[in-house]
Design an enzyme around this catalytic site. Structure first.
Site, mmCIF file in Angstrom:
data_model
loop_
_atom_site.group_PDB
_atom_site.id
_atom_site.type_symbol
_atom_site.label_atom_id
_atom_site.label_comp_id
_atom_site.label_asym_id
_atom_site.label_seq_id
_atom_site.Cartn_x
_atom_site.Cartn_y
_atom_site.Cartn_z
ATOM 1 N N CYS A 59 0.372 2.386 13.797
ATOM 2 C CA CYS A 59 0.058 3.857 13.341
ATOM 3 C C CYS A 59 -1.413 4.308 13.893
ATOM 4 C CB CYS A 59 0.018 3.992 11.714
ATOM 5 S SG CYS A 59 1.702 3.845 11.053
ATOM 6 N N GLU A 114 1.597 7.362 -3.018
ATOM 7 C CA GLU A 114 0.939 6.552 -2.218
ATOM 8 C C GLU A 114 -0.722 7.152 -2.049
ATOM 9 O OE1 GLU A 114 2.282 5.049 1.548
ATOM 10 O OE2 GLU A 114 4.279 4.708 0.342
ATOM 11 N N GLU A 163 2.980 7.572 11.450
ATOM 12 C CA GLU A 163 3.936 6.403 10.790
ATOM 13 C C GLU A 163 5.179 7.448 10.358
ATOM 14 O OE1 GLU A 163 4.322 3.544 6.942
ATOM 15 O OE2 GLU A 163 2.450 4.648 7.183
ATOM 16 N N ASP A 185 8.712 7.657 20.777
ATOM 17 C CA ASP A 185 9.506 6.575 21.236
ATOM 18 C C ASP A 185 11.070 6.960 21.515
ATOM 19 O OD1 ASP A 185 10.198 4.194 22.918
ATOM 20 O OD2 ASP A 185 10.586 3.282 20.884
#
Length: 729
Positions: free
Chosen positions: A697, A405, A416, A473
């Site tokens: 993100c 990517e 992310e 989280d």
């Protein structure tokens, strides 16, 4: 400093008190005076502070075992005082109506004239010694009534109290303090006059004497302070914090002696504050929140100098606020940790650069970062391999690349990577952690395995999140963070156990409330435990469909649980569940975290503060978020934006948390507050039939230009209530 001796030797103070009494009253003499004590800088110093004022241990104050008693000097006979609360209140009411304050003045001037008189006025029983930590012997109600009335009396009454306090502080010290002396100190600390900066010189000398007491005397003061009512306890703490703040940054420097002449002020006040912190910590539940001891003024001093002084001199006689970490706010501690990590990162990067140059190799800017390259299809295994290979670089700034990517990591790819990893590792099917619905938290799976490296990865992830200011989280119970700081510094001896801490039934309630409730019922059971429960010191756990048994103590399967030993059974069972059964898993997790966060700065943190650094704070302030939000394609005055904030500010707390989770991947707030989220609302050019979209993100919410508030509210609630996983896009 002042020489010790009889009162009449202190001519300077006598002249000083005369000046006070001769000063003419201004108008409105019943209001609190703006300047109770003129020319306060002329007061001569009391005996110098004892060396043990500067704390010997890092954490607040070492309270002594209850059985330790200080030598008890004989108590002098107290004068007989018969005035009651009602008598005093009647005197005050008569004075208010008649304007004649003589009776009230006489009471105050007599009661505060010496430590002996203070005890005569406020001791519950003049003939009873009250030499235990359980009961101070102070008539708290009478003390409160007298102090509540004090600031509404004429200034000559208030000055007579200060004069008496000065007399008491100047009396000759003869060996150990008596319990009557300690009672007097405890009562004087509660004087509301010390909120006025004009009394700070007297207040400072009071604090100095209390700080210089023996540890045994401090032990009594700590336990007596636990009995002070919550509101008044907080007032005492706030008064001490204000004293420290105004000494550091005085609004009117001319009010105080030069700092060079009173360097002992702040150490004395901080040591006394440590006594209240110890009292608060020993109380269950705590009297006030630990955050009430934070002094935000310290956020504006040179914290790294404080930290380096503490590192260099430890707990020697050189004062540093880092010796008393309870007073340093979590925001300030985060600054210390981040700057400490930055210095470590720079040092490591510099060494890498030097090594390259020494080998005549071309420097590569990538060597300044922890570069992690992973495939999305092999996220966990690639991350494990990368972090294992690059252990020496873990303190460098993190940059993430997804193989195949294009794109530079400007922070979004890093976040992310964290979100995807946490999502995968904590999925129930992955088997590493068990989610307990009753407590809404994860706990370590006790299943045995051959390789615990993935637990080490989770620990390293948490450490990297702290160093790279990423809020995760993750929902671990509070005892997890207590274990993570046990000990806060990785021991050199590899045989030393780590991640083991004292746990109690209260800790189990936060993980497995149903089981904890059952154990509580066992402890409270009034029948015959052995015959009715028929249990032994053996417990059972299911592992991959197989029931396995474990003895809580040697030959536990042969030892019945009885009324006599049930407390031991419960304690061993809780210890087994939270410590022993998951030791290898948690040890790997512990070493992973400390492989990144190894720093003396961890000594400054409470377990609750580690949780906030990792997961953020649960306290939401949507108005603060509104003030700091950035816009793209919208102006903050646009109708859609006004609709949005009207709706969000009217949401319930649950919906506000869902919105935050939808937009950022977490329903918690970074340590620096909402402003640190860098939250952005962008205009979506899609149809208004579409729901809002979030890019977690980048903490970005894409909002179509809905035509009215009702439509916006409806679409927003649907969007935030039905987002799967992290709402990641």
């Amino acid at each position: 400093g002042l020489e010790r001796g009889a009162k009449n030797q202190f001519s300077t103070f006598s002249d000083f008190i005369t000046t006070i009494n001769q000063k003419k009253e201004g108008t409105g003499n019943r209001s609190p005076p703006a300047q109770l004590i003129p020319n306060i800088k002329n007061v001569r110093d009391l005996p110098p502070i004892c060396l043990d004022v500067r704390q010997k241990q890092r954490v607040s104050v070492e309270t002594l075992p209850q059985q330790l008693k200080a030598p008890i000097p004989p108590e002098p006979s107290l004068p007989i005082r018969t005035k009651t609360v009602k008598d005093f209140q009647d005197d005050v009411e008569k004075a208010k109506s008649s304007g004649d304050w003589k009776a009230v003045h006489d009471f105050y001037s007599t009661s505060f004239d010496s430590f002996l008189e203070i005890n005569a006025a406020f001791k519950k029983d003049a003939n009873f010694p009250f030499n235990t930590i359980e009961d101070s012997g102070i008539n708290a109600k009478f003390v409160n009534v007298v102090y509540d009335a004090l600031l509404n009396t004429p200034q000559d009454v208030q000055k007579s109290v200060l004069k008496g306090i000065i007399n008491g502080l100047l009396q000759e010290w003869k060996g150990p303090r008596t319990k009557d002396d300690l009672r007097a100190y405890c009562i004087l600390l509660q004087n509301p006059q010390f909120s006025n900066t004009s009394t700070y010189v007297i207040y400072a000398h009071l604090l100095r004497q209390i700080a210089a007491l023996t540890e045994a005397d401090h032990h009594f003061l700590v336990h007596w302070s636990k009995k002070i009512a919550q509101r008044r306890f907080k007032q005492l703490v706030d008064r001490l914090l204000q004293f420290i703040s105004l000494r550091l940054f005085p609004a009117k420097p001319e009010e105080f002696p030069p700092m060079m002449k009173c360097t002992w002020w702040i150490p004395s006040a901080t040591k006394v504050l440590a006594l209240f912190n110890a009292a608060n910590s020993l109380s269950s539940p705590s009297i006030i929140s630990y955050t009430d001891f934070y002094n935000s003024t310290l956020d504006h001093i040179d914290l790294m100098e404080e930290y380096h002084n503490w590192q260099c001199y430890g707990n020697s006689h050189r004062f540093s606020f880092c010796q008393y970490p309870f007073i340093i706010s979590i925001a300030a501690k985060k600054v210390i940790i981040q700057r400490d990590s930055e210095q470590q990162m720079i040092s490591i990067a510099r060494q890498s650069l030097v090594d390259k140059v020494s080998r005549r190799q071309k420097p590569d800017m990538n060597m300044l970062f922890l570069n992690v390259k992973v495939r999305r299809t092999h996220l966990v295994s690639d991350s494990l391999d990368e972090l294992a290979r690059k252990r020496a670089d873990l303190k460098k700034k993190l940059k993430v690349t997804f193989v195949g990517e294009a794109g530079l990591d400007m922070g979004g790819l890093t976040k992310e990577w964290f979100l995807l990893l946490i999502r995968q590792i904590f999925h129930p099917d992955y088997g590493m952690f068990t989610y307990h619905k009753d407590s809404h938290c994860h706990w370590f799976s006790s299943f045995k395995c051959d390789n615990y490296s993935e637990f080490r990865l989770v620990g390293a992830l948490m450490g990297l999140a702290v160093y790279n200011s990423i809020t995760l989280d993750i929902r671990f119970p509070p005892c997890c963070y207590k274990k993570l700081l046990s000990p806060p510094i990785v021991p050199c001896d590899h045989n030393t156990l780590v991640g083991i801490c004292d746990v109690a039934l209260e800790d189990l309630i936060q993980v497995m409330p149903e089981l904890a409730h059952g154990l509580s019922e066992l402890l409270a059971y009034e029948g015959n435990v052995e015959e009715d429960f028929y249990s032994t010191f053996q417990v059972f756990q299911e592992e991959f469909g197989v029931i396995k048994s474990y003895n809580l103590k040697p030959n536990g399967d042969k030892i019945p649980v009885t009324n006599q030993n049930r407390k031991e059974y419960v304690q061993l069972y809780v210890d087994f569940l939270l410590n022993k059964s998951i030791y290898k898993q948690f040890a790997a997790f512990y070493f992973g975290f400390h492989s990144v966060c190894a720093s003396y700065a961890l000594l400054l943190l409470r377990p609750e503060e580690v949780e906030i650094l990792v997961c953020g704070s649960p306290e939401l302030d949507m108005s603060a978020l509104q003030r700091s939000t950035q816009y793209e394609g919208y102006q903050k005055t646009d109708l859609t934006i006004r609709y949005f904030w009207d709706v969000v500010l009217g949401f319930s707390l649950d919906l506000q948390k869902k919105l935050l989770h939808f937009a950022t991947g977490s329903d918690r707030v970074p340590v620096g507050g909402m402003a640190d989220l860098n939250f952005k609302i962008s205009k979506s050019e899609t149809s208004t039939d579409w729901l809002p979209v979030a890019h977690t993100c980048f903490n970005q919410l894409c909002l179509p230009p809905y035509k009215n508030k009702k439509e916006l509210k409806q679409k927003l609630i649907i969007g935030i209530s039905n987002a799967e996983g992290f709402g990641l896009e």
